[in-house]
Design a protein around this motif. Structure first.
Motif, PDB file in Angstrom:
ATOM      1  N   LYS A 169       0.812  -1.214   0.000  1.00 33.93           N
ATOM      2  CA  LYS A 169       0.000   0.000   0.000  1.00 33.93           C
ATOM      3  C   LYS A 169       0.849   1.269   0.000  1.00 33.93           C
ATOM      4  CE  LYS A 169      -3.779  -2.241   2.510  1.00 33.93           C
ATOM      5  NZ  LYS A 169      -4.906  -2.050   1.621  1.00 33.93           N
ATOM      6  N   ILE A 170       2.147   1.118   0.243  1.00 31.79           N
ATOM      7  CA  ILE A 170       3.044   2.268   0.283  1.00 31.79           C
ATOM      8  C   ILE A 170       3.450   2.647  -1.138  1.00 31.79           C
ATOM      9  CG2 ILE A 170       5.291   3.094   1.088  1.00 31.79           C
ATOM     10  CD1 ILE A 170       3.237   2.789   3.312  1.00 31.79           C
ATOM     11  N   ARG A 171       3.422   3.929  -1.459  1.00 33.23           N
ATOM     12  CA  ARG A 171       3.650   4.373  -2.832  1.00 33.23           C
ATOM     13  C   ARG A 171       5.060   4.892  -3.102  1.00 33.23           C
ATOM     14  NH1 ARG A 171      -1.599   5.245  -1.587  1.00 33.23           N
ATOM     15  NH2 ARG A 171      -3.128   4.502  -3.109  1.00 33.23           N
ATOM     16  N   LYS A 172       5.965   4.721  -2.164  1.00 34.55           N
ATOM     17  CA  LYS A 172       7.346   5.126  -2.421  1.00 34.55           C
ATOM     18  C   LYS A 172       8.303   4.111  -1.807  1.00 34.55           C
ATOM     19  CE  LYS A 172       7.281   8.348   1.484  1.00 34.55           C
ATOM     20  NZ  LYS A 172       7.459   9.736   1.889  1.00 34.55           N
ATOM     21  N   SER A 173       9.509   4.050  -2.365  1.00 33.06           N
ATOM     22  CA  SER A 173      10.496   3.096  -1.883  1.00 33.06           C
ATOM     23  C   SER A 173      11.204   3.649  -0.647  1.00 33.06           C
ATOM     24  CB  SER A 173      11.510   2.791  -2.983  1.00 33.06           C
ATOM     25  OG  SER A 173      12.157   3.975  -3.397  1.00 33.06           O
ATOM     26  N   GLY A 174      11.897   2.781   0.043  1.00 27.02           N
ATOM     27  CA  GLY A 174      12.617   3.180   1.246  1.00 27.02           C
ATOM     28  C   GLY A 174      12.938   1.968   2.096  1.00 27.02           C
ATOM     29  N   VAL A 175      13.340   2.229   3.321  1.00 26.65           N
ATOM     30  CA  VAL A 175      13.704   1.161   4.254  1.00 26.65           C
ATOM     31  C   VAL A 175      13.101   1.472   5.616  1.00 26.65           C
ATOM     32  CG1 VAL A 175      15.601  -0.024   5.437  1.00 26.65           C
ATOM     33  CG2 VAL A 175      15.868   0.686   3.054  1.00 26.65           C
ATOM     34  N   VAL A 176      12.484   0.471   6.219  1.00 24.58           N
ATOM     35  CA  VAL A 176      12.049   0.580   7.608  1.00 24.58           C
ATOM     36  C   VAL A 176      13.177   0.009   8.459  1.00 24.58           C
ATOM     37  CG1 VAL A 176      10.364  -0.094   9.351  1.00 24.58           C
ATOM     38  CG2 VAL A 176       9.621   0.299   6.985  1.00 24.58           C
ATOM     39  N   ARG A 177      13.833   0.864   9.247  1.00 25.59           N
ATOM     40  CA  ARG A 177      14.918   0.427  10.121  1.00 25.59           C
ATOM     41  C   ARG A 177      14.322  -0.177  11.388  1.00 25.59           C
ATOM     42  NH1 ARG A 177      19.071   0.449   6.614  1.00 25.59           N
ATOM     43  NH2 ARG A 177      19.216   2.441   5.523  1.00 25.59           N
ATOM     44  N   LEU A 178      14.783  -1.374  11.733  1.00 29.91           N
ATOM     45  CA  LEU A 178      14.215  -2.086  12.878  1.00 29.91           C
ATOM     46  C   LEU A 178      15.263  -2.326  13.949  1.00 29.91           C
ATOM     47  CD1 LEU A 178      12.105  -4.709  10.906  1.00 29.91           C
ATOM     48  CD2 LEU A 178      11.227  -2.744  12.168  1.00 29.91           C
ATOM     49  N   ALA A 179      14.851  -2.173  15.204  1.00 31.99           N
ATOM     50  CA  ALA A 179      15.724  -2.448  16.342  1.00 31.99           C
ATOM     51  C   ALA A 179      14.889  -3.099  17.434  1.00 31.99           C
ATOM     52  CB  ALA A 179      16.360  -1.160  16.855  1.00 31.99           C
ATOM     53  N   LEU A 180      15.577  -3.719  18.372  1.00 26.30           N
ATOM     54  CA  LEU A 180      14.926  -4.379  19.499  1.00 26.30           C
ATOM     55  C   LEU A 180      15.537  -3.827  20.779  1.00 26.30           C
ATOM     56  CD1 LEU A 180      12.967  -6.728  20.263  1.00 26.30           C
ATOM     57  CD2 LEU A 180      14.973  -8.220  20.284  1.00 26.30           C
ATOM     58  N   SER A 181      14.699  -3.485  21.742  1.00 29.58           N
ATOM     59  CA  SER A 181      15.218  -3.029  23.026  1.00 29.58           C
ATOM     60  C   SER A 181      14.750  -3.973  24.128  1.00 29.58           C
ATOM     61  CB  SER A 181      14.771  -1.592  23.338  1.00 29.58           C
ATOM     62  OG  SER A 181      13.383  -1.537  23.564  1.00 29.58           O
ATOM     63  N   ALA A 182      15.579  -4.112  25.160  1.00 33.96           N
ATOM     64  CA  ALA A 182      15.253  -4.965  26.296  1.00 33.96           C
ATOM     65  C   ALA A 182      15.549  -4.198  27.570  1.00 33.96           C
ATOM     66  CB  ALA A 182      16.063  -6.252  26.249  1.00 33.96           C
ATOM     67  N   ALA A 183      14.566  -4.082  28.437  1.00 34.76           N
ATOM     68  CA  ALA A 183      14.756  -3.374  29.697  1.00 34.76           C
ATOM     69  C   ALA A 183      15.608  -4.219  30.639  1.00 34.76           C
ATOM     70  CB  ALA A 183      13.401  -3.078  30.333  1.00 34.76           C
ATOM     71  N   VAL A 184      16.574  -3.568  31.284  1.00 37.92           N
ATOM     72  CA  VAL A 184      17.423  -4.250  32.264  1.00 37.92           C
ATOM     73  C   VAL A 184      16.815  -3.986  33.637  1.00 37.92           C
ATOM     74  CG1 VAL A 184      19.748  -4.499  33.197  1.00 37.92           C
ATOM     75  CG2 VAL A 184      19.429  -3.900  30.781  1.00 37.92           C
ATOM     76  N   THR A 185      16.204  -5.002  34.209  1.00 38.17           N
ATOM     77  CA  THR A 185      15.480  -4.885  35.478  1.00 38.17           C
ATOM     78  C   THR A 185      16.042  -5.891  36.479  1.00 38.17           C
ATOM     79  OG1 THR A 185      13.832  -6.584  34.931  1.00 38.17           O
ATOM     80  CG2 THR A 185      13.395  -4.331  34.142  1.00 38.17           C
ATOM     81  N   PRO A 186      15.649  -5.801  37.755  1.00 34.04           N
ATOM     82  CA  PRO A 186      16.099  -6.809  38.717  1.00 34.04           C
ATOM     83  C   PRO A 186      15.710  -8.230  38.310  1.00 34.04           C
ATOM     84  CG  PRO A 186      15.213  -4.908  39.866  1.00 34.04           C
ATOM     85  CD  PRO A 186      14.935  -4.689  38.408  1.00 34.04           C
ATOM     86  N   TYR A 187      14.647  -8.363  37.500  1.00 32.24           N
ATOM     87  CA  TYR A 187      14.218  -9.689  37.060  1.00 32.24           C
ATOM     88  C   TYR A 187      15.071 -10.211  35.899  1.00 32.24           C
ATOM     89  CZ  TYR A 187      11.162 -13.407  35.326  1.00 32.24           C
ATOM     90  OH  TYR A 187      10.669 -14.608  34.907  1.00 32.24           O
ATOM     91  N   THR A 188      15.584  -9.304  35.060  1.00 31.11           N
ATOM     92  CA  THR A 188      16.299  -9.747  33.854  1.00 31.11           C
ATOM     93  C   THR A 188      17.812  -9.600  33.934  1.00 31.11           C
ATOM     94  OG1 THR A 188      16.142  -7.563  32.790  1.00 31.11           O
ATOM     95  CG2 THR A 188      14.326  -9.101  32.405  1.00 31.11           C
ATOM     96  N   CYS A 189      18.324  -8.718  34.802  1.00 33.60           N
ATOM     97  CA  CYS A 189      19.759  -8.432  34.803  1.00 33.60           C
ATOM     98  C   CYS A 189      20.592  -9.673  35.126  1.00 33.60           C
ATOM     99  CB  CYS A 189      20.077  -7.306  35.792  1.00 33.60           C
ATOM    100  SG  CYS A 189      19.725  -7.673  37.516  1.00 33.60           S
ATOM    101  N   GLY A 190      21.703  -9.794  34.415  1.00 35.87           N
ATOM    102  CA  GLY A 190      22.630 -10.885  34.646  1.00 35.87           C
ATOM    103  C   GLY A 190      22.151 -12.244  34.180  1.00 35.87           C
TER     104      GLY A 190
END
Length: 196
Positions: free
Chosen positions: A126-147
């Motif tokens: 449905k998009i009428r022009k070319s380009g790039v969608v840049r994608l990244a992933l973030s992860a929160a560093v919490t007491p539950y996930t750290c280390g």
């Protein structure tokens, strides 16, 4: 009292809790035109159904799946300048009009190790022009996930068509590292948009 059930579709999975009478309603982005959905019940039995979704091929979907509390989020930087993510998810009406993509979050957080998913959907036809969608992933560093090492799955369009499911292990920073948010730019591939 509701019970947890796990939905599966083309490699996508997430767990939700039913109502007290066993009812649940979810809106799932469709990954293939001939879509197969299944629901796994607490006793291990499975219910499946199929649906023909003509518009499914108009969209590219990128999904990240995990269990438990990881604080994961997809970030999409669109050619229009929009930054689409959990705190600015947009919605399907934007995609239907061909103005950009949207983020859907699925899964319950009501019990430990629940399966969850986040999906970025982009209306490439449905998009009428070319380009790039840049994608990244973030992860929160919490007491539950750290280390800890967190197991993550990604599901995204394959190079030669279809969808590709990849298993990843995120090595989270130590609890005393001072890092509060881990940004990963090469975990999921960017989406290239060809001009229509």
């Amino acid at each position: 009292m509701g019970v947890p059930v796990t939905f599966r579709h083309e490699g996508l999975f997430f767990t939700v809790v039913t109502s007290d009478i066993g009812r649940v309603t979810v809106n799932i982005p469709v990954f293939s035109r001939q879509a197969v959905f299944s629901v796994e019940m607490p006793d291990g039995s499975t219910i499946s159904t199929e649906a023909l979704v003509q518009e499914a091929n108009d969209y590219d979907h990128v999904a990240v799946m995990w269990s438990g509390d990881t604080g994961l989020q997809i970030h999409a930087y669109e050619p229009s300048g929009a930054h689409v993510w959990g705190y600015a998810p947009q919605n399907i009406s934007v995609a239907i009009k061909g103005r950009g993509g949207y983020v859907t979050r699925l899964g319950s957080t009501d019990f430990p190790e629940a399966k969850q998913a986040e999906i970025y959907s982009f209306p490439r036809r449905k998009i009428r022009k070319s380009g790039v969608v840049r994608l990244a992933l973030s992860a929160a560093v919490t007491p539950y996930t750290c280390g800890k090492n967190r197991v993550v799955k990604t599901l995204q369009p394959g190079v030669n068509g279809g969808n590709t499911l990849v298993d990843l292990v995120l090595n989270m920073p130590a609890c005393d590292s001072g890092v509060r948010n881990l940004v990963l730019k090469n975990i999921i591939r960017d989406l290239k948009i060809a001009q229509n």
